[in-house]
Scaffold this motif. Structure first.
Motif, short mmCIF file in Angstrom:
data_model
loop_
_atom_site.label_atom_id
_atom_site.label_comp_id
_atom_site.label_asym_id
_atom_site.label_seq_id
_atom_site.Cartn_x
_atom_site.Cartn_y
_atom_site.Cartn_z
N PHE A 613 34.71 22.70 -6.12
CA PHE A 613 34.73 24.15 -6.23
C PHE A 613 34.94 24.76 -4.85
O PHE A 613 34.37 24.29 -3.86
N GLU A 614 35.75 25.81 -4.82
CA GLU A 614 35.96 26.56 -3.59
C GLU A 614 35.00 27.74 -3.57
O GLU A 614 35.06 28.64 -4.42
N ILE A 615 34.08 27.72 -2.58
CA ILE A 615 33.03 28.73 -2.50
C ILE A 615 33.05 29.32 -1.10
O ILE A 615 32.81 28.61 -0.11
N ALA A 616 33.32 30.61 -1.02
CA ALA A 616 33.33 31.32 0.27
C ALA A 616 34.20 30.60 1.30
O ALA A 616 33.81 30.43 2.46
N GLY A 617 35.36 30.12 0.87
CA GLY A 617 36.29 29.48 1.79
C GLY A 617 36.00 28.02 2.07
O GLY A 617 36.76 27.36 2.80
N GLN A 618 34.94 27.47 1.51
CA GLN A 618 34.60 26.07 1.69
C GLN A 618 34.67 25.33 0.36
O GLN A 618 34.47 25.92 -0.70
N THR A 619 34.96 24.03 0.41
CA THR A 619 35.08 23.22 -0.79
C THR A 619 33.86 22.32 -0.93
O THR A 619 33.49 21.62 0.00
N VAL A 620 33.25 22.37 -2.11
CA VAL A 620 32.09 21.53 -2.42
C VAL A 620 32.49 20.58 -3.54
O VAL A 620 32.90 21.02 -4.62
N SER A 621 32.38 19.28 -3.28
CA SER A 621 32.84 18.27 -4.22
C SER A 621 31.67 17.36 -4.61
O SER A 621 30.85 17.00 -3.78
N ALA A 622 31.62 17.00 -5.91
CA ALA A 622 30.59 16.08 -6.40
C ALA A 622 31.03 15.56 -7.76
O ALA A 622 31.97 16.07 -8.38
N LEU A 623 30.34 14.52 -8.23
CA LEU A 623 30.62 13.93 -9.54
C LEU A 623 29.87 14.68 -10.64
O LEU A 623 28.80 15.25 -10.41
N VAL A 624 30.44 14.64 -11.82
CA VAL A 624 29.76 15.20 -13.00
C VAL A 624 28.73 14.18 -13.46
O VAL A 624 29.08 13.08 -13.91
#
Length: 823
Positions: A613-624
């Motif tokens: 997800f792109e949040i406030a210009g930063q990307t946060v990545s994780a597994l479901v």
């Protein structure tokens, strides 16, 4: 040939040979048709009521003004139109500033629902379908209080000043946008240019509202879809709110299930009656064979009779169902917001088709077996009905019937669960019945005790006893299942939206306001609500591949990709959520996403996928790491995607909470908004009342539908008793000839049928409980606790019904000379 078939059919109807079969067909088709017609009308009414949340039947939403050609095309199709323009702007009263949701409406708004406006605070509200007069506006009470104004005062909006001429009491589509961030100001669209607020690049939402005939709406829907561009959406009642969609989906399933069980009972009754009819015609068929009738001729005779009977009985059943649903609609007319819409021809045509298919599928096979009757039966009457494979004769009928059930219920999962439950119950009933007849073979009828004779009769006719127990047990199980649905499951559904469910949402709460807000609730003696953090983010990639709305074919998937998600983090899963796969995080340093099951299905997300997800210009990545179901109609704070604590610390979050405000506590809300001026309150009480209204109407509908199903269940019971009536009468007549007293025969018959009824009742209770639990868990997403009273009630009901039916069925043998009965 046709004349012979008609004469024989009329003769057998007049003599009573086909009365049970015809009654089963009429009741079955009538019950199904009345249910289908009434359910369709109720569903149309509920969908129409749901349209009130859009203020229309259909609307086009756009971020830019809509082409005039679209409006002209809609008018040419016979549709009613209205337009709204919405945007946010600051309002000014003296030195006070307040954000407002400005909405300009044209004449005719709303097309569905009511817009109630009080001209002054001391006058009662009146429904309006015209905009405010030019130079005046209507305000919600919340905006009026925040600015310290009263009706008649002036308010400044942009470059213009307006007089406050009314208070908005009720706005039908206000609940359709839960996260509106300011109170409402409604104005005349002709005043918009003077405000200077809408210029090139201004953010506004334009809506074209449509209402009219369903066919015209479908034509417009097909016409407009290929013309929609980026930033434009077509919305129907089901798209207005997820809470309402969830309620409507459950409503459809409950009402579809009621139709489904009525049809199953009709099939059982017809199959039982047809078997008895075939056995009673063994002698006539054998005589025809002796006179030279071929197998093909016998097949044509009985097939012709069955088709004529099916057509006539189905038409009578259709008329019966049509009249009953009109009576039912008249009785309930005052309980609905508007008059129920008229029924369509589809349920009638479907009822006719189902009547013919059910009769042919379940009655024709035993009649076709008659063509194999040997002529020797004229001399040896003990020769039974020729046997055919039950799977071979009933298999195609079951497949066709299952397809029709799935089509009518519009839910393959519902049909599959009920069909598997019925099959399991049928297998269990057959097994128990077989074991019972084997055990009772040891019971000797000697000893002069009538009850021993009754038990011995069960073992002496094992096949007949098994068929009776299975039919009665299956019929009782279906009726009990509907009773459980009407009571336990619907009560469980109602319990998901209790009286004290949250009816107010607070959004835009800041981090430094958490402690003061909790302190405020505590000081005012209100329960402290759970406060959730929230950040907004856009789905960036799935398994490393950037997502693109154009790569998805479903409109909902495209919309999800284009929008920003409300993301949150928490240690514990909300009570209105249920884990369906994966695991909830159990470590403070764990990373992952928990995704709502429906949105995962729409976007093709599976357990173990990597989301970014792109949040406030930063990307946060994780597994479901887990998939959840969410009770959207619980009105709790819910999120599509949740993360563990610490994973989303990339930007400052705002907070959201929900709480219950009892009636008469408006002063508490006013003080809260005054004390925390930046916090926005969202009142969803009106929306909750609409959802409760849908639930209440579904419950009322199912209660009345159950009457038809009970009637069909009684026909199954009658057919089961009639299936062995000839043998029982003959045996009772022989016993009387041998000196048995009427009381002894009555006791033996009551014992036999009450034992069958007791076992059928217990197994029916078991099957109904298991299927209800399965439906609650897998289909309706409800918590089912079970009900102990159903066991004794089912046991006693089975014994009394079967015992009374057995006595009534052979009462003639106790009133007429035995010789007359034997001959």
């Amino acid at each position: 040939m046709l004349a012979f078939i008609l004469r024989s059919l009329w003769r057998e109807l007049a003599s009573g040979e086909l009365r049970v079969l015809l009654l089963g067909l009429i009741i079955g088709v009538g019950a199904f048709t009345s249910v289908a017609l009434f359910n369709e009308r109720v569903h149309q009414a509920m969908t129409h009521q749901a349209g009130e949340l859009l203020a229309a039947d259909l609307l086009v939403q756009s971020s830019s003004s809509l082409p005039e050609a679209w409006k002209q095309s809609a008018l040419g199709m016979g549709l009613q139109l209205a337009e709204t323009t919405s945007f946010r702007s600051m309002t000014l009263a003296g030195e006070r500033l307040q954000m407002a949701e400005v909405k300009a409406v044209t004449r005719g708004y709303p097309l569905r629902g009511r817009l109630l406006v009080a001209e002054t605070s001391g006058h009662s509200e009146q429904p309006r379908q015209t905009p405010p007069e030019r130079g005046s506006v209507w305000l919600e009470r919340q905006l009026l209080d925040r600015l310290g104004l009263k009706p008649g005062d002036d308010i400044q909006l942009g470059e213009s000043r307006f007089r406050i001429s009314g208070l908005i009491i009720e706005e039908p589509d206000r609940g359709g946008s839960l996260f509106s961030i300011a109170p409402r100001l409604m104005m005349n669209p002709l005043d918009l240019p003077a405000t200077g607020l809408l210029t090139v690049g201004s953010r506004a939402e334009y809506r074209l509202l449509l209402a009219g005939d369903a066919d015209a709406l479908e034509v417009f829907r097909g016409w407009i879809k290929p013309r929609l561009q980026a930033g434009q959406r077509l919305l129907g009642p089901r798209d207005s709110r997820r809470e309402l969609t969830s309620a409507l989906e459950r409503a459809e399933r409950f009402l579809g299930l009621a139709s489904l069980v009525s049809l199953l009972l009709a099939a059982v009754a017809i199959a039982m009656s047809a078997n008895r009819y075939a056995r009673r015609h063994l002698d006539n068929t054998a005589l025809l064979r002796c006179l030279g009738a071929s197998r093909q001729l016998i097949t044509r005779i009985f097939t012709g009779q069955l088709l004529l009977l099916g057509l006539g009985g189905s038409l009578i059943g259709l008329l019966f169902g049509y009249l009953v649903q009109h009576l039912l609609a008249a009785l309930l007319a005052g309980l609905f917001i508007q008059q129920l819409p008229p029924p369509t021809l589809q349920p009638l045509l479907l009822g006719l088709l189902i009547g013919l298919v059910t009769l042919i599928g379940f009655a024709l096979p035993p009649l076709l077996a008659l063509r194999n009757t040997p002529p020797l039966r004229v001399l040896r009457r003990e020769m039974p009905l020729p046997r055919l494979s039950r799977l071979a004769i009933y298999g195609p009928a079951l497949v066709v019937l299952t397809g029709l059930l799935a089509w009518q219920a519009a839910d393959w999962q519902l049909t599959l669960l009920v069909s598997l439950g019925m099959l399991a119950t049928l297998s269990l009933l057959t097994l128990v019945a077989w074991l019972m007849t084997r055990m009772l073979q040891r019971v000797s009828p000697s000893g002069g005790q009538p009850w021993r004779l009754g038990l011995a009769n069960i073992a002496r006719h094992p096949e007949v006893s098994i068929v009776q127990l299975v039919a009665v047990g299956l019929g009782m199980m279906v009726v009990l299942l509907l009773i459980l649905i009407r009571t336990d499951l619907l009560d469980a559904w109602r319990a998901t939206l209790p009286f004290e469910a949250p009816n107010h949402f607070l959004i835009n709460v800041q981090a430094d306001q958490l402690v003061p807000l909790e302190k405020f609730f505590r000081q005012k003696n209100h329960s402290i609500p759970v406060i959730y953090p929230m950040v907004r983010g856009r789905l960036h990639s799935l398994n490393g591949t950037p997502v693109d709305a154009e790569s998805y074919s479903q409109p909902r998937a495209k919309q999800l990709i284009q929008r920003e998600f409300n993301l949150s983090w928490m240690e514990r899963m909300p009570t209105s959520n249920r884990l369906v796969s994966g695991h909830w995080w159990n470590r403070t340093d764990e990373r992952g996403w928990s995704v709502e099951k429906g949105i995962a299905r729409a976007l093709g997300i599976q357990l173990g996928d990597r989301l970014a997800f792109e949040i406030a210009g930063q990307t946060v990545s994780a597994l479901v790491t887990s998939l959840r179901t969410v009770a959207w109609d619980s009105f709790e704070v819910n999120f599509f995607v949740i993360a563990p604590p610490g994973q989303l610390d990339v930007t400052q979050a705002s907070y959201i909470t929900a709480f219950f405000l009892p009636p008469g506590e408006e002063a508490f809300l006013a003080r809260l908004i005054t004390h925390f001026s930046n916090i926005t309150d969202i009142d969803v009480g009106a929306l909750m009342q609409r959802v409760r209204s849908i639930i209440d109407r579904v419950i009322l509908s199912v209660q009345f539908v159950s009457l038809f199903t009970l009637l069909a269940g009684l026909v199954v019971l009658l057919a089961a008793v009639q299936s062995s009536l000839d043998e029982r009468i003959r045996e009772a007549a022989i016993l009387r000839t041998l000196g048995a007293m009427k009381g002894q025969i009555r006791t033996a018959i009551v014992t036999e049928f009450m034992v069958l009824g007791a076992i059928a009742g217990l197994l029916a209770a078991l099957g109904a409980t298991l299927i209800a639990a399965l439906l609650a868990d897998q289909l309706f997403g409800l918590s089912y606790q079970g009900n102990l009273w159903i066991w004794p009630v089912s046991l006693i009901s089975g014994m009394l019904l079967m015992g009374a039916s057995g006595v009534l069925g052979v009462r003639s043998v106790l009133q007429k000379p035995p010789l007359q009965q034997i001959l």
